[in-house]
Motif scaffolding. Structure first.
Motif, PDB file in Angstrom:
ATOM      1  N   LYS A 117     -85.320  48.563  -2.212  1.00 46.36           N
ATOM      2  CA  LYS A 117     -84.088  49.069  -1.601  1.00 46.36           C
ATOM      3  C   LYS A 117     -82.905  48.119  -1.770  1.00 46.36           C
ATOM      4  O   LYS A 117     -81.755  48.554  -1.866  1.00 46.36           O
ATOM      5  N   ASP A 183     -86.470  58.807  -1.548  1.00 49.49           N
ATOM      6  CA  ASP A 183     -85.955  57.451  -1.314  1.00 49.49           C
ATOM      7  C   ASP A 183     -85.374  56.855  -2.590  1.00 49.49           C
ATOM      8  O   ASP A 183     -84.302  56.240  -2.568  1.00 49.49           O
ATOM      9  N   LEU A 186     -81.991  58.250  -3.293  1.00 48.36           N
ATOM     10  CA  LEU A 186     -80.945  57.738  -2.412  1.00 48.36           C
ATOM     11  C   LEU A 186     -80.592  56.281  -2.718  1.00 48.36           C
ATOM     12  O   LEU A 186     -79.422  55.891  -2.624  1.00 48.36           O
ATOM     13  N   VAL A 187     -81.576  55.477  -3.120  1.00 45.50           N
ATOM     14  CA  VAL A 187     -81.258  54.115  -3.573  1.00 45.50           C
ATOM     15  C   VAL A 187     -80.434  54.188  -4.855  1.00 45.50           C
ATOM     16  O   VAL A 187     -79.441  53.458  -5.019  1.00 45.50           O
ATOM     17  N   GLN A 190     -76.946  54.880  -3.973  1.00 52.17           N
ATOM     18  CA  GLN A 190     -76.237  53.687  -3.502  1.00 52.17           C
ATOM     19  C   GLN A 190     -75.868  52.751  -4.660  1.00 52.17           C
ATOM     20  O   GLN A 190     -74.816  52.112  -4.638  1.00 52.17           O
ATOM     21  N   ASN A 222     -81.080  56.384   6.834  1.00 52.71           N
ATOM     22  CA  ASN A 222     -81.355  54.975   6.510  1.00 52.71           C
ATOM     23  C   ASN A 222     -80.452  54.432   5.413  1.00 52.71           C
ATOM     24  O   ASN A 222     -80.619  53.290   4.988  1.00 52.71           O
ATOM     25  N   TYR A 223     -79.528  55.256   4.911  1.00 58.14           N
ATOM     26  CA  TYR A 223     -78.667  54.843   3.788  1.00 58.14           C
ATOM     27  C   TYR A 223     -77.208  55.069   4.154  1.00 58.14           C
ATOM     28  O   TYR A 223     -76.766  56.215   4.314  1.00 58.14           O
ATOM     29  N   LYS A 224     -76.485  53.994   4.282  1.00 58.52           N
ATOM     30  CA  LYS A 224     -75.091  54.054   4.731  1.00 58.52           C
ATOM     31  C   LYS A 224     -74.203  54.779   3.718  1.00 58.52           C
ATOM     32  O   LYS A 224     -74.281  54.542   2.521  1.00 58.52           O
TER      33      LYS A 224
END
Length: 442
Positions: A117, A183, A186-187, A190, A222-224
């Protein structure tokens, strides 16, 4: 009320036959044929020759310009030859043919399943890694990802939009990627945000995928900076301009790019590939695709190595049905029919659709009845009936002034025409010619 784009659109039968089929891994073939042009822009230049030994993930063709992309070996083995072979377009193109021996990967690739992450790479390093990994848009357009991330001087990116719409009927590979690799997606999102210097990302998903919406909404906490945006199921919601209109209510001017309104759009599969490239040092040499059709024994989703023959994917899904009338690379709306199954799967292969004979046959074209349906469904506000006539009469100046280059080739006009007129076929021909004329002027 669910968001959608403001102009036109249709709702063809969804036929998501493979939506519940978990991603399977296609066996590695005995031989792969890897084209050096699997992207928009200049073909890559081969850096290997006959009898060279290669490993999985090794660079075999280097990008030959800014708008170009590296090509990596998807297998380990020996280069049999570098030769022109037929690809999915029906044209012969230079490809690197490799005879497989084992499955030996480059030692630099992290093959573990551990989620990474923390993003340690800086903006420039991220873009460099994406370029080195040969990542292109996996929604079908295959535009080199590093080019989109290199914002032109004087322009500013304000928001990243992840295209998880998958509005083409039948196709479900992006749907499965979201459910099984949420996940990682989403990483990857980011990472793309960091490369662009933006603090906001929107993931647009049509509401015919409630499980994917629920899953990513739960993870996104969990991901801004990442928001999940459910959208009305309406084709062609996945078009860049339509997705931008639906999510941030900004309209891109004729002939302009998304960056003009502060947006950058990347496909959800591309986000996964970006994660693997930056966090795992893994080049783009495999992807997920759907194989489907009403008569197919096993409509399903498969992760395959680039260069695998189309025939292998068909065999894995139960073989070619007897009533097959057409094999389409992609979905039924924007896909292109294949002339043979002896062509390789590539970075742009999002799906394979086997249409039964009765659905594949074109109905007789009749004179235009001036109903205006093609105009009402065009998401770009064009007049398809007129563009077809102008293309037929080779009136290219008028075609250009009537904005034929704005056509996104979604096929909504042909789909809705009660006279079965081949509107898109003629518009594509006219658009190609006008494009040539415009390039020659430059």
């Amino acid at each position: 009320m669910l968001k959608t784009f403001s102009l036109g659109g249709i709702h063809p039968a969804e036929n998501k036959l493979s939506a519940s089929s978990a991603i399977q891994v296609l066996p590695i073939p005995e031989t792969v044929s890897i084209p050096i042009s699997q992207h928009i822009g200049a073909p890559a230049t081969p850096v290997v020759k006959k009898n060279d030994e290669v490993k999985v993930g090794q660079l075999i063709a280097k990008s030959s310009g800014f708008v170009s992309a590296n090509i990596h070996s998807s297998v380990s083995g020996t280069v049999f030859k570098v030769d022109d072979i037929m690809d999915a377009s029906g044209f012969r193109r230079t490809s690197i043919i490799i005879k497989v021996d084992g499955d030996e990967w480059m030692e630099t690739i992290d093959r573990s399943e551990d989620l990474v992450k923390e993003i340690s790479a800086g903006k420039e390093e991220i873009i460099k890694k994406i370029a080195e990994a040969g990542i292109v848009g996996l929604g079908g357009a295959t535009f080199p990802a590093h080019v989109k991330l290199s914002v032109p001087p004087g322009k500013t990116a304000e928001v990243l939009i992840i295209n998880a719409v998958e509005c083409e009927p039948y196709l479900t590979s992006d749907h499965r990627v979201m459910l099984e690799k949420g996940d990682e997606v989403l990483v990857g999102t980011q990472i793309l945000m960091k490369a662009l210097g933006v603090d906001r990302a929107i993931v647009g998903i049509e509401n015919n995928k409630p499980d994917a919406i629920a899953h990513l909404t739960k993870l996104a906490g969990n991901y801004k900076g990442i928001e999940i945006c459910p959208l009305k199921t309406q084709y062609p919601q996945g078009g860049e301009k339509q997705l931008i209109s639906a999510t941030i209510k900004r309209e891109i001017p004729s002939g302009a790019l998304p960056i003009e309104v502060g947006a950058v759009v990347q496909n959800v599969g591309t986000a996964l590939a970006v994660y693997e490239a930056v966090q795992k040092n893994k080049p783009l040499f495999e992807r997920v695709a759907t194989i489907t059709g009403k008569s197919l024994k096993n409509p399903s989703n498969w992760k395959f190595r680039i260069g695998t023959p189309v025939k292998d994917l068909i065999d894995a899904a139960g073989g070619l049905p007897e009533d097959t009338g057409k094999i389409v690379g992609g979905g039924p709306m924007m896909g292109k029919a294949l002339t043979t199954v002896d062509v390789p799967l590539t970075k742009g292969s999002s799906g394979l659709l086997l249409l039964p004979r009765e659905e594949a046959v074109r109905k007789e074209s009749k004179p235009c009845i001036r109903c205006g349906k093609c105009v009402s469904v065009c998401p770009m506000g064009l007049e398809p009936f007129l563009l077809m006539v102008l293309a037929d009469k080779k009136e290219y100046d008028r075609l250009e002034s009537d904005a034929v280059m704005d056509c996104i080739e979604c096929g909504s006009c042909s789909f809705t025409c009660p006279a079965n007129r081949p509107l898109l076929d003629y518009i594509r021909l006219g658009k190609g010619k006008v494009g040539q004329i415009m390039r020659s002027r430059k």
